[in-house]
Design an enzyme around this catalytic site. Structure first.
Site, mmCIF file in Angstrom:
data_model
loop_
_atom_site.group_PDB
_atom_site.id
_atom_site.type_symbol
_atom_site.label_atom_id
_atom_site.label_comp_id
_atom_site.label_asym_id
_atom_site.label_seq_id
_atom_site.Cartn_x
_atom_site.Cartn_y
_atom_site.Cartn_z
ATOM 1 N N PHE A 144 0.731 -1.440 0.069
ATOM 2 C CA PHE A 144 -0.079 -0.157 0.175
ATOM 3 C C PHE A 144 0.879 1.776 0.062
ATOM 4 O O PHE A 144 1.567 1.276 1.209
ATOM 5 C CB PHE A 144 -0.870 -0.095 1.411
ATOM 6 C CG PHE A 144 -1.982 1.129 1.125
ATOM 7 C CD1 PHE A 144 -3.158 1.038 0.361
ATOM 8 C CD2 PHE A 144 -0.997 2.383 1.524
ATOM 9 C CE1 PHE A 144 -3.686 2.414 0.911
ATOM 10 C CE2 PHE A 144 -2.161 3.384 2.046
ATOM 11 C CZ PHE A 144 -4.184 2.715 0.718
ATOM 12 N N ASP B 231 9.382 2.251 1.730
ATOM 13 C CA ASP B 231 8.091 3.105 1.468
ATOM 14 C C ASP B 231 7.828 3.167 3.719
ATOM 15 O O ASP B 231 7.645 2.105 3.669
ATOM 16 C CB ASP B 231 6.538 3.403 1.575
ATOM 17 C CG ASP B 231 5.715 3.763 1.693
ATOM 18 O OD1 ASP B 231 5.462 3.979 2.614
ATOM 19 O OD2 ASP B 231 4.844 3.295 1.359
ATOM 20 N N LYS C 195 3.191 9.952 8.493
ATOM 21 C CA LYS C 195 2.818 9.920 9.694
ATOM 22 C C LYS C 195 3.383 9.938 11.089
ATOM 23 O O LYS C 195 3.141 11.526 11.293
ATOM 24 C CB LYS C 195 2.190 8.440 9.850
ATOM 25 C CG LYS C 195 1.677 7.226 9.044
ATOM 26 C CD LYS C 195 1.374 5.992 9.001
ATOM 27 C CE LYS C 195 0.289 5.552 7.361
ATOM 28 N NZ LYS C 195 -1.429 5.792 8.162
#
Length: 387
Positions: A127, A213, A242
């Site tokens: 993702f 990532d 995040k």
């Protein structure tokens, strides 16, 4: 009737206050947050250092735009690059935008090699975001459904399968490999210890860029500031977000070597990216990591959770597997025994916040969690999967 678009299906609870690992709703009830706003509030809700930085900065200057130099941004860039052993950084507002920047860097890298149809290898079940480019890079059909035609410059291969990547060495259009150090949205899928090392070896051998990532797995989540430090490697491009802002929207695309030289004036930008407020928050986050024992706590609480949970579920046949790295926690369940689709709502009724991906309970508790809170968490989990 809400005026919000219906792309979310929020649970029937509204939180008005947070402190550490706990949230308080409109009724005054407290909930143990084992999700950290999906891996965002890594240092806990309303951490005093970040809160003070935000208050102080908000009383001085919020925004000027990148037309001008920004002191906090330059300081944060220097600290991040030093810690991550990178050369340059582009600041964005989210992880998807950080990954988007990485993809643009790869495109420019391909053009420098006269490759007109560049291909990036990404992983099935990975993702990377919900923009059109990062959606195309994402290896989940359920996320992509309804948005065709997707960008065709991505080939998805099996995760944790080095041969699947090796098979594309003869493809002259491949220019990069983009993977998560640990797959988060897929349910905390932890690869073999040497997987990233072998991926980097293939990239170096073929002149490809390695993009990691780390949006969900970095910023202390695995017990290291950056997840790939467990492998003692440094990627060509590293994407963060995040936990970098602990609740304030910020993303970062870091690059080294040739990759760090691809973006030139006019090739990319962001109105809000790296403004004085968000970079002040991120500087506070780095301050906490460098001057407290947060990472030590992550590793201690990880081992404590593993040993206590394993001990408590010895006779529970519903649990198939515990996947844990630092405080990235996935509990694989037998769907023939337990209805996984109802677990989030059942947990909420017991004042516990979790996420369920397929047949996996996914948890990303704050890195400051204590043994007492781990005990509460395990107690609620045992109750949840025993009913």
């Amino acid at each position: 009737m809400s005026n919000l678009m219906s792309n979310y299906s929020p649970l029937e609870v509204t939180f008005v206050k947070g402190e550490g690992c706990w949230l308080t709703d409109t009724k005054g009830d407290q909930y143990l947050d084992a999700l950290s706003g999906i891996g965002v509030v890594n240092l806990g809700h309303c951490h005093p250092v970040i809160t003070k930085n935000l208050i102080d900065q908000s009383q001085q200057l919020l925004h000027t735009s990148n037309v001008y130099r920004i002191g906090n941004q330059e300081k944060l860039a220097k600290e991040l690059c030093t810690l991550a052993k990178m050369d340059k950084v582009f600041f964005s507002n989210s992880g998807a935008e950080a990954n988007e920047a990485a993809i643009k860097i790869v495109r420019l890298f391909a053009r420098s090699k006269d490759i007109e149809k560049p291909v990036i290898l990404t992983a099935n079940q990975g993702f990377h975001g919900r923009t059109m480019a990062t959606l195309s890079a994402t290896g989940q059909s359920k996320v992509q459904a309804g948005f065709a035609p997707l960008m065709s410059e991505f080939i998805h291969v099996n995760y944790d399968d080095i041969e699947a990547i090796s098979d594309y060495q003869s493809n002259a259009n491949v220019v990069a490999v983009m993977v998560e150090p640990i797959q988060g949205e897929a349910g905390i899928i932890i690869p073999k210890n040497d997987y990233l090392n072998k991926v980097q070896e293939l990239c170096n051998k073929n002149g490809w860029l390695l993009i990691l990532d780390g949006v969900q797995s970095c910023m202390g989540r695995t017990g290291k500031l950056f997840a790939h430090e467990h492998n003692q490697i440094t990627p060509d491009i590293l994407c963060l977000a995040k936990g970098l802002g602990n609740g304030v929207p910020i993303g970062a695309c870091l690059a080294k070597g040739v990759a760090s030289k691809m973006l030139t004036p006019g090739t990319h930008g962001s109105t809000f990216g790296g403004n004085p407020l968000v970079t002040s928050a991120a500087l506070g986050v780095l301050d906490v990591f460098q001057n407290t024992n947060v990472l030590e706590n992550v590793n201690k609480m990880s081992e404590y959770f593993r040993s206590e949970f394993d001990n408590k579920i010895k006779n529970n046949i519903a649990v198939k597997e515990l996947r844990i790295k630092g405080l990235m926690i996935g509990i694989g369940l037998d769907s023939n025994i337990i209805d996984c689709s109802q677990l989030v709502k059942k947990a909420l009724k017991d004042n516990l916040l979790i996420n369920v991906t397929g047949t996996t309970i996914r948890m990303l508790p704050p890195l400051i969690i204590t043994k007492e809170e781990i005990d509460i968490l395990i107690s609620k989990l045992i109750k949840l999967i025993s009913t």
